[in-house]
Scaffold this active site. Structure first.
Site, PDB file in Angstrom:
ATOM      1  N   THR A 205       1.145  -1.005   0.340  1.00  0.00           N
ATOM      2  CA  THR A 205      -0.025   0.041  -0.249  1.00  0.00           C
ATOM      3  C   THR A 205       0.970   0.896  -0.072  1.00  0.00           C
ATOM      4  OG1 THR A 205      -1.648  -1.511   1.361  1.00  0.00           O
ATOM      5  CG2 THR A 205      -1.464   0.998   1.674  1.00  0.00           C
ATOM      6  N   GLY A 257       0.373  -2.989   5.181  1.00  0.00           N
ATOM      7  CA  GLY A 257       0.527  -3.917   6.071  1.00  0.00           C
ATOM      8  C   GLY A 257      -0.897  -4.570   6.028  1.00  0.00           C
TER       9      GLY A 257
HETATM   10  N1  GLY Z   1      -3.253  -2.340   4.370  1.00  0.00           N
HETATM   11  C1  GLY Z   1      -3.706  -2.625   2.630  1.00  0.00           C
HETATM   12  C2  GLY Z   1      -4.495  -3.304   2.722  1.00  0.00           C
HETATM   13  O1  GLY Z   1      -4.692  -4.561   3.790  1.00  0.00           O
HETATM   14  O2  GLY Z   1      -6.127  -4.077   1.929  1.00  0.00           O
END
Ligand code: GLY
Length: 352
Positions: A205, A257
């Protein structure tokens, strides 16, 4: 200063366990930070040190965002310009164009943002065929009375706002998806082929947060979410308070994460609240990670009583101090301030 729908479109077009007691690493002394623990409410600075902090994949974007805030641009426009670089980069498989798809081979994107000075927020989830969901989230914030749009409604809104519809599945991500599918067997178990192709799995991300010299703050998070997810799965990124959070009186924070671990703790909100209580950004990130571990269900704990996933937090305070922390050691985060753009070692809760 609000912009007209036309100005917005023109601007947008320019970018396209039980018993487990978590411990702090020996090396990290919470009391060593100038603000310190329990020293009372944050004292607001008259001027801040401008600064942009992001996940490590934002190393190019923090420089772009920093240059913009120093030139006087709005902090949210600046960080969105920063994350647009990754959203439009087909080689970043964690976000936007080229992001890894769901189990049906469809790229579904999540994003959210917050604008400190005006206390506004916007978000889109499971949006398809639009490469820059961060800009769509901002459009939801700027042009609707809502905060969150999802799925087909989010796409319809984006198209009405003039965003370009495009196929986000690149040849490379399509090949990766086909290889992943080839590993499924009739019982839906995964085969372990001995081939030389590494099948990626990502919860990657990009999160980016900024503070200007006048202490105005903004935050944005954008993602293609968990690779090979069940269609319709929404992660933490579009959830205000989980994927990112910003309070112009205090600071901004965000996450990358395993989203499922973050949603349960609303950790970005929690980090800002810890900073409001007097913790420095890095200490606030570590304290939120302690909460994540305490909230982890048994099935996600390894035999050693440690989580089987990783999670990363990034934060900036109103005075320009910043920090990043990861659950496991070895992580880095990107920062740009008067010393330039660089990667810094993240603090960590558990040694790998
Ligand atoms: N942190 C991104 C997701 O788990 O979608």
């Amino acid at each position: 200063m609000p912009v007209s729908r036309r100005e917005f479109l023109e601007k947008s077009a320019a970018v396209a366990a039980a018993g487990f007691v978590p411990r702090l690493p020996e090396a990290f002394d919470l009391t060593s930070h100038p603000i310190g623990i329990g020293s009372g409410p944050l004292v607001l600075p008259s001027r801040a040190r401008p600064c942009v902090v992001s996940s490590s994949n934002g190393i190019r974007g923090v420089k772009v965002a920093f240059d913009r805030i120093v030139a006087g641009e709005d902090p949210l426009d600046a960080v969105i310009a920063g994350v647009n670089i990754q959203e439009l980069d087909p080689d970043d498989q964690s976000v936007g164009l080229g992001g890894l798809p769901n189990e049906e081979g469809v790229v579904q994107l999540d994003a959210s943002c917050m604008h400190g000075p005006t206390r506004r927020a916007g978000s889109v989830a499971a949006i398809e065929d639009i490469a820059t969901p961060s800009l769509v989230a901002k459009a939801v914030m700027d042009y609707t009375d809502h905060i969150m749009l999802v799925g087909a409604g989010a796409k319809k809104f984006a198209k009405a706002m003039g965003f370009k519809e495009q196929n986000l599945l690149t040849d490379k991500t399509r090949q990766d998806w086909l290889r992943w599918k080839a590993r499924l067997n009739a019982n839906d178990a995964w085969l372990d082929h001995d081939d030389d192709v590494k099948i990626k799995f990502t919860t990657g991300t990009i999160n980016m947060n900024a503070v200007t010299a006048t202490g105005d703050l903004a935050s944005v998070t954008t993602t293609s979410g968990m690779a090979w997810k069940v269609p319709g799965r929404i992660g933490d990124s579009p959830i205000i308070g989980a994927g990112q959070y910003c309070d112009n009186l205090v600071g901004a924070a965000g996450s990358t994460g395993r989203g499922e671990a973050n949603i349960k703790t609303c950790a970005s909100f929690l980090i800002v609240e810890f900073m409001r209580g007097g913790l420095a950004p890095q200490a606030a990130c570590l304290k939120a990670l302690e909460r994540v571990v305490a909230m982890t269900e048994t099935r996600l704990m390894g035999p050693n009583g440690r989580p089987k996933f990783d999670l990363e937090f990034y934060a900036v305070a109103k005075d320009g101090t910043f920090g990043g922390a990861t659950l496991y050691s070895g992580g880095k985060f990107a920062v740009c301030d008067e010393r330039g753009a660089r990667l810094e070692e993240a603090a960590f809760l558990l040694r790998r």
